[in-house]
Design a protein around this motif. Sequence first.
Motif, mmCIF file in Angstrom:
data_model
loop_
_atom_site.group_PDB
_atom_site.id
_atom_site.type_symbol
_atom_site.label_atom_id
_atom_site.label_comp_id
_atom_site.label_asym_id
_atom_site.label_seq_id
_atom_site.Cartn_x
_atom_site.Cartn_y
_atom_site.Cartn_z
ATOM 1 N N GLY A 1 -10.428 -5.743 -15.124
ATOM 2 C CA GLY A 1 -8.186 -5.391 -15.730
ATOM 3 C C GLY A 1 -7.296 -6.451 -15.966
ATOM 4 O O GLY A 1 -7.653 -7.049 -15.590
ATOM 5 N N GLN A 2 -5.935 -5.446 -15.440
ATOM 6 C CA GLN A 2 -4.997 -6.046 -16.077
ATOM 7 C C GLN A 2 -4.061 -6.265 -14.436
ATOM 8 O O GLN A 2 -4.499 -5.660 -13.848
ATOM 9 C CB GLN A 2 -4.019 -4.754 -16.846
ATOM 10 N N SER A 3 -3.230 -7.297 -14.574
ATOM 11 C CA SER A 3 -2.649 -7.881 -13.056
ATOM 12 C C SER A 3 -1.650 -6.339 -13.085
ATOM 13 O O SER A 3 -1.385 -5.923 -11.964
ATOM 14 C CB SER A 3 -2.336 -8.895 -12.970
ATOM 15 N N GLY A 4 -1.007 -6.234 -14.386
ATOM 16 C CA GLY A 4 -0.049 -5.758 -13.968
ATOM 17 C C GLY A 4 -0.436 -3.563 -14.153
ATOM 18 O O GLY A 4 1.174 -3.340 -14.967
ATOM 19 N N ALA A 5 -1.297 -3.384 -14.306
ATOM 20 C CA ALA A 5 -2.102 -2.641 -14.395
ATOM 21 C C ALA A 5 -1.134 -1.253 -13.921
ATOM 22 O O ALA A 5 -0.881 -1.221 -12.831
ATOM 23 C CB ALA A 5 -3.246 -1.814 -13.932
ATOM 24 N N THR A 6 -0.657 -0.247 -14.690
ATOM 25 C CA THR A 6 0.138 1.550 -14.558
ATOM 26 C C THR A 6 -1.172 2.018 -13.413
ATOM 27 O O THR A 6 -0.766 2.740 -12.325
ATOM 28 C CB THR A 6 0.322 1.904 -15.187
ATOM 29 N N ILE A 7 -2.679 1.922 -13.467
ATOM 30 C CA ILE A 7 -3.618 2.795 -13.395
ATOM 31 C C ILE A 7 -4.823 1.800 -12.696
ATOM 32 O O ILE A 7 -4.421 0.845 -13.000
ATOM 33 C CB ILE A 7 -4.531 3.640 -13.897
ATOM 34 N N MET A 8 -4.518 2.229 -11.219
ATOM 35 C CA MET A 8 -5.659 1.573 -10.811
ATOM 36 C C MET A 8 -7.013 2.940 -10.486
ATOM 37 O O MET A 8 -6.767 3.210 -9.546
ATOM 38 C CB MET A 8 -5.486 0.505 -9.340
ATOM 39 N N LEU A 9 -7.948 2.480 -10.808
ATOM 40 C CA LEU A 9 -9.466 3.048 -10.222
ATOM 41 C C LEU A 9 -10.212 2.838 -9.322
ATOM 42 O O LEU A 9 -10.360 1.299 -9.364
ATOM 43 C CB LEU A 9 -10.359 3.771 -11.360
ATOM 44 N N VAL A 10 -10.574 3.186 -7.634
ATOM 45 C CA VAL A 10 -11.570 2.733 -7.254
ATOM 46 C C VAL A 10 -12.198 3.461 -7.037
ATOM 47 O O VAL A 10 -12.403 4.613 -6.527
ATOM 48 C CB VAL A 10 -10.237 2.248 -6.019
ATOM 49 N N GLY A 11 -13.702 2.913 -7.024
ATOM 50 C CA GLY A 11 -14.999 3.478 -7.320
ATOM 51 C C GLY A 11 -15.370 3.174 -5.638
ATOM 52 O O GLY A 11 -14.701 2.818 -4.467
#
Length: 190
Positions: A31-41
Amino acid sequence: MTDLSALADDISSCTRCPLHRGRIHAVPGDGQSGATIMLVGEAPGREEDRQGRPFVGKAGRILDEALHAAALKREELYITNVVKCRPPGNRNPRQEEVEACLPYLESQINLIRPRILCTLGRVATEEIFPRYGLQPVPLARIHGTAYEVRDTPGVIVPVYHPAATIYNPALAEVFMADIKKIARLSEDLR
Ligand code: URA
């Protein structure tokens, strides 16, 4: 500070725990280095181990559907796992494996600086919550709740693991509604 791709290289050659012996690929994240949302499985499964990318198997298809329904673009998020190598037979990661791997997740959070961190499922929630002084009480009670934390990320939202909807179809709507809630939260931050 190192960057995300240097960190991914470190993860790909990591030998900090025995899981490296059974892997085809480590799965640093996407994904994006500047992502607003991070999903962690939780940890990669068979297909993720094959491809070296997170959530590309059955659980990934369910996640993709929910993201689509919430008008979230996968490529605008950052998606990773607590543990970056597949545990044999998809068993839960052991505590020593989690401890060995967590510094990578911490570095990813520090580099990406997401505003919203979403924990997917019980394992990610139980590992991440205490690190922010939060109580990981049962997901059935807390899923979809936005917990404000100091600094980064700002907000942590636990949701069910997409694979949980395979075993309990009644959770499919709940999961979808929680992902839509995360989409609304990120809209509010714009
Ligand atoms: N389940 C997870 O927790 N992570 C993946 O990447 C795939 C399945």
